[in-house]
Design an enzyme around this catalytic site. Structure first.
Site, mmCIF file in Angstrom:
data_model
loop_
_atom_site.group_PDB
_atom_site.id
_atom_site.type_symbol
_atom_site.label_atom_id
_atom_site.label_comp_id
_atom_site.label_asym_id
_atom_site.label_seq_id
_atom_site.Cartn_x
_atom_site.Cartn_y
_atom_site.Cartn_z
ATOM 1 N N HIS A 187 -11.220 -7.774 25.435
ATOM 2 C CA HIS A 187 -12.674 -7.699 25.261
ATOM 3 C C HIS A 187 -13.009 -7.189 23.857
ATOM 4 C CE1 HIS A 187 -13.822 -8.611 29.340
ATOM 5 N NE2 HIS A 187 -13.220 -7.567 29.861
ATOM 6 N N HIS A 204 -6.003 -6.225 28.985
ATOM 7 C CA HIS A 204 -7.240 -6.889 29.419
ATOM 8 C C HIS A 204 -8.439 -6.304 28.663
ATOM 9 C CE1 HIS A 204 -10.132 -8.758 32.245
ATOM 10 N NE2 HIS A 204 -10.832 -7.659 31.992
ATOM 11 N N GLU A 205 -8.537 -4.982 28.648
ATOM 12 C CA GLU A 205 -9.681 -4.343 27.979
ATOM 13 C C GLU A 205 -9.627 -4.582 26.470
ATOM 14 O OE1 GLU A 205 -11.961 -3.471 29.876
ATOM 15 O OE2 GLU A 205 -10.826 -3.351 31.739
ATOM 16 N N TYR A 245 -14.468 -13.693 36.865
ATOM 17 C CA TYR A 245 -13.037 -13.407 37.031
ATOM 18 C C TYR A 245 -12.298 -14.591 37.632
ATOM 19 C CZ TYR A 245 -14.482 -8.632 36.085
ATOM 20 O OH TYR A 245 -15.005 -7.511 35.501
ATOM 21 N N HIS A 300 -17.842 -4.011 41.841
ATOM 22 C CA HIS A 300 -18.794 -4.907 41.182
ATOM 23 C C HIS A 300 -20.042 -5.178 42.020
ATOM 24 C CE1 HIS A 300 -15.017 -5.358 39.121
ATOM 25 N NE2 HIS A 300 -15.664 -5.826 38.086
ATOM 26 N N GLU A 340 -13.439 -12.486 30.145
ATOM 27 C CA GLU A 340 -12.449 -11.898 31.040
ATOM 28 C C GLU A 340 -11.068 -12.516 30.870
ATOM 29 O OE1 GLU A 340 -13.144 -9.246 32.412
ATOM 30 O OE2 GLU A 340 -15.332 -9.289 32.244
ATOM 31 N N HIS A 365 -13.523 3.135 36.748
ATOM 32 C CA HIS A 365 -13.345 1.695 36.604
ATOM 33 C C HIS A 365 -13.238 1.309 35.118
ATOM 34 C CE1 HIS A 365 -13.424 -2.183 38.655
ATOM 35 N NE2 HIS A 365 -13.777 -2.605 37.474
ATOM 36 N N ALA A 366 -12.111 0.701 34.728
ATOM 37 C CA ALA A 366 -11.845 0.448 33.310
ATOM 38 C C ALA A 366 -12.883 -0.492 32.697
ATOM 39 C CB ALA A 366 -10.451 -0.154 33.151
HETATM 40 ZN ZN LIG Z 1 -12.930 -7.235 31.889
#
Ligand SMILES: [Zn+2]
Ligand SMILES: *[C@@H]1O[C@H](CO)[C@@H](O)[C@H](O)[C@H]1NC(C)=O
Ligand SMILES: *[C@@H]1O[C@H](CO)[C@@H](O)[C@H](O)[C@H]1NC(C)=O
Ligand SMILES: *[C@@H]1O[C@H](CO)[C@@H](O)[C@H](O)[C@H]1NC(C)=O
Ligand SMILES: *[C@@H]1O[C@H](CO)[C@@H](O)[C@H](O)[C@H]1NC(C)=O
Ligand SMILES: *[C@@H]1O[C@H](CO)[C@@H](O)[C@H](O)[C@H]1NC(C)=O
Length: 610
Positions: free
Chosen positions: A381, A377-378, A517, A507, A405, A347-348
């Site tokens: 962060h 997306h990552e 999210y 999750h 997010e 899971h990324a």
């Molecule tokens: Zn995220």
């Protein structure tokens, strides 16, 4: 804002507290020994967690993680009891100090006594481990040696879900995954709920759901989420209706549409949370050229590393900080699934080691458009981590978890426009006309609009479970009530209370909150519209060029908005940060609706035609 329960508690306990630090003493303490101790502790915990997550069958690493978690929790509890537990933030004058203390009076799970904290930590580790090692036999060989021939979720089972159009094979994979993940953790989840609630009560919350919601600094969070959903539900309904008709064309009599619910296994995704993998079944104009970048990735000789470098280039083009450190494998990053026999949590995720220089991404990256967007997306962060690194440790967080997010996704909205994909040579030619525009917008809706009810319902379910308004023997049934009500989908086969379908989602198994999210999916369109206007790429008074076609690449003005807002971290209430970034103080789904307006009109027309 502070929840009522907590405010009351503080008043009561303060009356009996007899020793406290003065304003200056408290400031000195927070800026020095507290800052250092907490940053060190954060580094250690990240270090051992990362080591375990990239080698999850290693018992020694698991034990070391447990040891470290307990040791660091003990330390932070000692500090809490001595300095924060009985403090009344309102007694301090400096608003920033007050804001910091309001956060520090909550310690979370660490409030538990050591043996219980150990049980809770073990419960979560076990669920995570079940989730990430669960396997099923291939459809063609249903009696197999699981260890040797079994398929993991990533990439094996996900590949079936995304690529197969065989109704029965999809049922098989859908059911097999739930058998071997969720169903196996139902009992552990009971312990998890009980212990999490106990920890929440020690923090003076009524239950763990209330504690989770506290982070959003919104007394009306639940009602506000419902209001956002009401804004987007008509759009979701038209999409759902349209896609349902197309699925009926594909699967015929296997599908019964009389109850208005669609079976959950036909959307190209294990949870029916995004539907872009079935685009070829539902594009409005299947014969018009669509965004196919597979060729582009090949022709440009894309490697996983190049995906990260290309993403970094976008951030730099806005005048923001390079994220290069986070995907540097020589500095510990994991950007591909290891081939040395280790099992890893695929899971990324993006990691901030709290020392102002160590940032890592952990991801089993494959080369395609979907994962290319996950990379962004990552990276969002990581950019956020870097922008707020000079805040004190209590404020090195998103304005609220939804902000965190939303950052990378905002960038992705720009990156995935045909205009941008063409600019970076992933799309050779693109003819813009009504058909290709609607196709492109549909592709986005299958990702962003389809997700909305799913993003909302996971925590609705957990809030209901934590406050015990749903008894244990109705957990799975309630899960399906919410899936019916919001997503308007149903299980393809009968479910019972032996099943535990929520646990088949990462999750839930991994004790990770989800409403962030949902918020992020609304918020990213607020951000996007604002950045597009700053970049001169969108004019709301002249929609000749629709919002969905804006690419704010290389816009320093857009970059400035991100920098100004994100560098504040958690130091200001999110509504202030939102105002700085968008001019709006409230979460608002209007920009999302505006973005999808042309598609909405099309879908309404088509759905009424039949
Ligand atoms: Zn995220
Ligand atoms: C964890 O702690 C236990 C008990 O304190 C100790 O016996 C064990 O060696 C530690 N394990 C690791 C891997 O640190
Ligand atoms: C799922 O579990 C049930 C009951 O344990 C079993 O009958 C069924 O064969 C399993 N299905 C798969 C696909 O593993
Ligand atoms: C990709 O690799 C091929 C073969 O090595 C080479 O001919 C081509 O120029 C490369 N393309 C790019 C865009 O680097
Ligand atoms: C439990 O939380 C839900 C929101 O998830 C709320 O609607 C319900 O009223 C709460 N029930 C109790 C008994 O507190
Ligand atoms: C709206 O934008 C288009 C494209 O940029 C431009 O050609 C047109 O003149 C604009 N119309 C008005 C009324 O400003």
């Amino acid at each position: 804002m502070i929840s009522n329960t907590l405010g009351l508690w503080l008043l009561v306990t303060f009356a009996v507290a007899n020793c406290k630090l003065s304003e200056n003493q408290m400031k000195m303490f927070l800026a020095n020994s507290y800052e250092k101790q907490t940053s060190d502790s954060c580094y250690k915990l990240n270090d051992v967690t990362f080591a375990f997550n990239t080698d999850i069958r290693n018992k020694q690493k698991e034990q070391f993680l447990l040891n470290t978690t307990l040791k660091e929790a003990k330390l932070s509890k000692e500090i809490w009891e001595k300095y924060f537990k009985d403090v009344n933030p309102e007694e301090y004058k400096d608003p920033i100090l007050r804001r910091e203390l309001k956060k520090l009076v909550i310690i979370g799970d660490a409030a538990l006594e050591p043996s219980k904290l150990e049980k809770l930590t073990n419960a979560v580790n076990k669920m995570t481990s079940i989730y990430s090692t669960a396997k099923i036999c291939p459809y063609e060989k249903q009696k197999c040696d699981l260890d040797k021939e079994g398929l993991n979720l990533e990439p094996g089972i996900e590949k079936i879900m995304s690529k197969s159009r065989n109704y029965d094979e999809l049922v098989y994979a859908w059911k097999g995954w739930r058998n071997n993940s969720g169903a196996k953790m139902r009992n552990i989840f009971k312990d998890y709920v009980r212990l999490s609630n106990e920890a929440a009560r020690l923090n003076k919350f009524s239950d763990n759901g209330a504690l989770w919601r506290y982070a959003y600094e919104d007394e009306n969070l639940i009602a506000n989420m419902d209001e956002l959903w009401a804004q987007v539900e008509p759009l979701y309904d038209e999409l759902h209706k349209y896609v349902g008709r197309k699925l009926k064309c594909r699967y015929g009599n296997k599908l019964d549409l009389n109850d208005g619910l669609l079976p959950a296994h036909l959307f190209g995704n294990m949870w029916a949370q995004t539907w872009n993998n079935i685009a070829e079944l539902v594009l409005p104009f299947p014969d018009a050229p669509s965004i196919d970048v597979e060729d582009g990735f090949k022709k440009q000789n894309y490697t996983v590393l190049k995906m990260f470098e290309t993403s970094d280039q976008f951030f730099k083009s806005l005048g923001l900080i390079s994220n290069a450190v986070c995907y540097d494998v020589s500095k510990g990053a994991m950007i591909e699934k290891p081939t040395d026999g280790r099992e890893v949590l695929c899971h990324a995720s993006a990691w901030d080691f709290c020392d102002g220089k160590t940032y890592r991404i952990k991801m089993c990256t494959e080369i395609n458009l979907e994962t290319f967007l996950v990379v962004h997306h990552e990276m969002g962060h990581i950019e956020y981590f870097q922008l707020y690194k000079d805040q004190s440790i209590s404020f090195r967080e998103g304005a609220n978890p939804g902000f965190h997010e939303a950052v990378g996704d905002t960038i992705s909205l720009s990156v995935s426009t045909p205009k941008h994909l063409h600019k970076i040579n992933l799309l050779e030619k693109y003819i813009r006309n009504e058909k290709t525009s609607l196709n492109a917008l549909m592709l986005k809706a299958l990702d962003k609009v389809a997700f909305l009810p799913f993003g909302l319902l996971i925590d609705k379910w957990r809030w209901d479970v934590f406050n015990a308004s749903i008894p244990e023997d109705k957990w799975n049934a309630h899960w399906w009530e919410l899936r019916n009500k919001y997503q308007k989908i149903k299980a393809p086969i009968e479910r019972s209370e032996k099943d535990f379908d929520p646990g088949a989602k990462y999750h839930v198994a991994g004790d990770s909150q989800y409403i962030a999210y949902f918020i992020a999916h609304i918020l990213q369109f607020q951000f996007y519209k604002s950045l597009c206007m700053a970049a001169g790429e969108y004019n709301p008074n002249n929609k000749t060029i629709p919002l969905s076609e804006c690419d704010f690449y290389e816009s320093k003005a857009a970059g400035k908005i991100l920098r100004d807002g994100l560098s504040l971290g958690h130091s200001k209430h999110w509504s202030e940060v939102l105002e700085i970034m968008t001019g709006d103080k409230k979460l608002n789904a209007q920009p999302l609706v505006e973005y999808f307006e042309p598609l909405y009109e099309y879908l309404k027309k088509e759905n009424n035609r039949i």
